[in-house]
Design a protein around this motif. Structure first.
Motif: not given
Lengths: 361, 361
Positions: B215-216, B218-220, B222-223, B256
């Motif tokens: 999720e680390f 993924r957050a970066f 996706e943005k 990651y």
């Protein structure tokens, strides 16, 4: 125009179960036999499984933190003396090789503050402000067990001092290492989970609607807000992970942005009435329809979805003296209001405006 | 399971015109009279306005980089010797106080590589791999003038050596400071702007569809992908700012996650046929409908919108020997394929599969 040279946390571990890697992180700091680590841990974990997992060894020191009240400069100074007296007796007065803060925003702020005060003389009240810290802190590690404040990422440690609530803002304040283990934020009581998460949601709304924003802050703020929506509106199965990232990214966003009207009012509620930051923000935000119409609308959807009821009428029995003190506190936060209204904010932020808002709470 | 302790760039300046703050950044490193800084600058800037703005002073050294070919270990070693010989004559052989890389991915990688080689003995080829670097680098500053590679954020410096194209991956590789000035990426030739931006777009697609993601990342990721869409599909007025943030966040995402099939094939194209990374990625990605159907579809929309035409039939005159070498190069990138297929990737990544894909390019 000068842009801030943004100091960010240089090392991060993210993942379920990554708390167990704290021991390895500290091993890199321990070089001599009498090296010791100070663990500052929210006392809520004392008799919980996490309390048993603190990797204290040898001459390490574990201090259970009382975070009933938000951190005060007097508490920071007392903790610092406690560490120094212990060190004087045990290791000829040398400083710990690391200070580890474990808990929510208060514990994380105390970890930063004690790490700073061990290398900077005088009381912490004398460092409330911007870039007053002279010397690098002791190596410090932050481990959030509740997410939303962004304290794990920020360059401040918010303290209530003898005459103000204000952080020690400096590059040295920033954690050297954070460990983001989503396992740790499971089981937080629902209200606290919500109020702390809303700290993140609200500061994103304030930042994204503010005049200070740039595209660095916008990218982080928008993603943090998206993640808040996934957590609080959609009950995403990976909500623990997402909330942890939302909190971190919200903290990063503040590098080139600023909070706004809600935080200004909330600071007044905390300073005069003792409300904790999370719930104080929620109470203040709920009267800010005129400032953040869309943000407040979605906030109420989130409250409804999670059956959160805010206290009402909290200022109706307040003395005139306290009301005036609260108005002074809120209106004194110049950068927050400038972020809302631009440079001419003083024309807009009248005592009447603030009194009217406080009266609605 | 152990999670990576992710080392990130600790200091960042973001904003239009922030290049002018480089002088202040370097002033903090200069303490003695004969301290000097090495500027490694893409020679494309030599006779351009930026070339005149390099804040070189005293005994500082400006080297104009030839980035016709992607960085080779031999070039890194030659640059390092050039700096050392200069230092021997001018300042009794002491190292520069900072190395500043200015340019695109190649210049940024050369900045990192020279900073490392000044403090680590032997040729750079002996450090191609993971965590082989022994000593901290000289302080180094990265300033992108074209965005997309993520080199400003990453812990690698991709080098073509005598027997492989592989980075020097280490915590010491990471820049100590980056300056992100969106002014600097204006005026990049359209094709190069597109190909380099697609490096970012493609690694996000690979990361978000990979098995390594958390999720680390993924957050970066996706943005970063959202920002790419704003830049390449919507022609957003703040596209320079947004592309710069997309590149940085894409680089952070890789902490990651991992790239995938496209980068594996593209490495083969670079190593054997000399294609630059950006265009190599685009050529490879255009045949990966089966791997990334949605990503390839949007990529073609982006190409159409910007009138980009890729070379076709590039492998049809390739010798069998070169084809086999390219297949070997691509199939040797185990982590990339594991990210695509999981641990049993070797059953899937056959020479026939790779030959078939290369034949379509």
């Amino acid at each position: 125009m000068k842009f801030r040279n943004f100091k960010t946390v240089p090392k991060m571990i993210f993942g379920r179960g990554s708390f167990d890697q704290l021991d390895d992180v500290l091993a890199d700091e321990r070089t001599e036999l009498d090296d010791f680590v100070v663990f500052l841990v929210d006392e809520v974990h004392k008799d919980k499984p996490l309390g048993q997992r603190i990797p204290a060894t040898g001459k390490d020191m574990v201090i259970w933190l009382d975070v009933t009240d938000e951190p005060k400069t007097t508490y920071v100074d007392a903790l610092t003396v406690e560490v120094q007296e212990y060190a004087a007796k045990q290791v000829n007065g040398k400083n710990p090789v690391s200070v580890v803060g474990i808990g929510g925003g208060s514990a994380l702020d105390l970890g930063k503050a004690v790490a700073l005060m061990l290398t900077n003389e005088g009381g912490s009240a004398s460092y409330q402000g911007w870039d007053l810290i002279k010397n690098p802190a002791v190596h410090h590690v932050g481990i959030p067990t509740i997410s939303g404040t962004g304290a794990e990422a920020s360059r401040t440690t918010v303290l209530t001092g003898p005459d103000k609530k204000l952080g020690m803002n400096s590059d040295y304040t920033v954690y050297d290492q954070i460990i983001m283990d989503p396992d740790l934020i499971q089981g937080v009581p629902k209200d606290q989970w919500f109020y702390t998460g809303m700290d993140c949601y609200i500061h994103n709304i304030e930042a994204l609607n503010g005049t200070y924003i740039n595209e660095f802050a916008r990218a982080f703020g928008e993603k943090s807000l998206d993640l808040c929506n996934e957590v609080f509106l959609q009950d995403h199965p990976d909500s623990d992970e997402k909330l942890m990232m939302a909190s971190y990214m919200g903290g990063q966003s503040i590098a080139y942005s600023q909070v706004g009207a809600c935080h200004a009012l909330s600071y007044g509620l905390s300073y005069v009435m003792g409300y904790h930051h999370g719930i104080g923000n929620c109470i203040a935000f709920d009267v800010l329809d005129d400032f953040y119409p869309e943000g407040v609308k979605v906030f109420r959807e989130m409250m409804a979805k999670h059956n959160i009821t805010l206290p009402k009428g909290i200022t109706k029995d307040l003395s005139e003296e306290d009301m005036e003190k609260m108005i002074r506190t809120a209106s004194g936060l110049a950068p927050l209001w400038e972020n809302v209204y631009g440079p001419s904010w003083q024309e807009k932020v009248t005592p009447e405006l603030l009194r009217n808002l406080y009266s609605k709470m």
